[in-house]
Design a protein around this motif. Structure first.
Motif: not given
Length: 215
Positions: A12-13, A16, A20, A32, A74-75, A77-78, A81-82, A85
Motif C-alpha cells: 500500500a505504501d 501511494r 497512478y 492504477r 491522483p484523487e 487513485y488514492a 489504494v485506500d 489498504a
C-alpha cells in the motif's frame, strides 16, 4: 502482525508513492491497473482479476480495465489504494487465506511497482519472510516449470538449494542463483527484472529465459 499483513502495508505504501500512470512489470498495466487488480482480487473474486503466476503475461482483464479506467487522476487513485489498504471483508476468501496465498502475491506486486520504470535495489528481507517465501517458491516452481524441457535447480546465497524441476527429452539442468526474493520474481515470470544468474548449456538457458521472461 503476520507477514501478509506486513506485506500489505508495504505494498500500500509503495502504491501511494507511485504515480497512478506509472509503468509496472505487468504487461499493459500502469499502477492504477495493479491497484484495481488487488481490489478486485479481494472484493470481487469472480471478476477473474488474475493470479500471481499469470498476471505478468496476461495483461489487464476486462474487469480490471473497467475499474482502472475510473482512475482519472491522483484523487481517484488514492481512493482505490485506500480500499486495498483496508483488510478485505469477512466474506472474501482472501480474508482468511493468510500468508499461504497473500504473502508472495503482495511481495511480487510490490516489486512490479518498484521495478516498473527500471532496475531497483533488491529489498533486504527479514529472515522470517525470506523463509516463508522460500517455502512458497518451492511449491510454486514445479507448477510454473512443468512444461519446461531443461531441469531447474534454485540456489540461495547461503548455498541452500532445491531441484524444483527434472530435466527431460535429452535436456540438461539450469541453475538459477540469487536471493530468495529475486528467485521468486524470476520463477513468477519476471526474470528480466530479477537479480539472478542463470547457468547451464546455451540452449537450455535460452528455454528457461523464454519461459520466465515477461514481455
Amino acid at each position: 502482525m503476520t507477514w501478509h499483513e506486513t506485506e500489505r502495508a508495504w505494498l500500500a505504501d509503495t502504491l501511494r508513492a507511485t504515480a497512478y500512470d506509472a509503468p509496472t512489470l505487468c504487461a499493459g498495466w500502469q499502477a492504477r491497473h495493479l491497484a484495481a487488480h488487488l481490489v478486485l482480487r479481494e472484493r470481487a473474486p469472480r471478476a477473474g482479476a488474475g493470479a500471481v503466476g499469470t498476471v505478468a503475461t496476461r495483461g489487464p482483464g476486462a474487469a480490471t480495465e473497467r475499474l482502472a479506467a475510473t482512475v482519472e487522476g491522483p484523487e481517484d487513485y488514492a481512493a482505490l489504494v485506500d480500499t486495498f489498504a483496508a483488510p478485505p471483508p469477512r466474506w472474501s476468501p482472501l480474508a482468511w487465506a493468510g500468508d499461504a496465498v497473500n504473502a508472495s502475491e503482495y511481495f511480487i506486486h510490490t516489486e512490479d511497482l518498484r521495478r516498473g520504470a527500471g532496475p531497483a535495489e533488491p529489498r533486504a528481507l527479514p529472515d522470517g519472510l525470506r523463509d516463508l517465501l522460500w517455502g512458497q517458491l518451492l511449491r510454486m516452481a514445479p507448477v510454473r516449470l512443468r512444461r519446461l524441457g531443461p531441469g531447474v535447480v534454485l540456489v540461495r546465497p547461503d548455498d541452500l538449494r532445491s531441484a524444483v524441476h527434472r530435466a527431460r527429452g535429452g535436456h540438461g539442468t539450469v541453475v538459477l542463483r540469487g536471493e530468495v526474493g529475486e528467485l521468486v520474481l524470476a520463477v513468477s515470470g519476471r526474470l528480466q527484472a530479477a537479480d539472478v544468474t542463470v547457468e547451464g548449456a546455451p540452449d537450455d538457458v535460452a528455454a528457461v529465459r523464454e519461459l520466465l521472461t515477461g514481455p
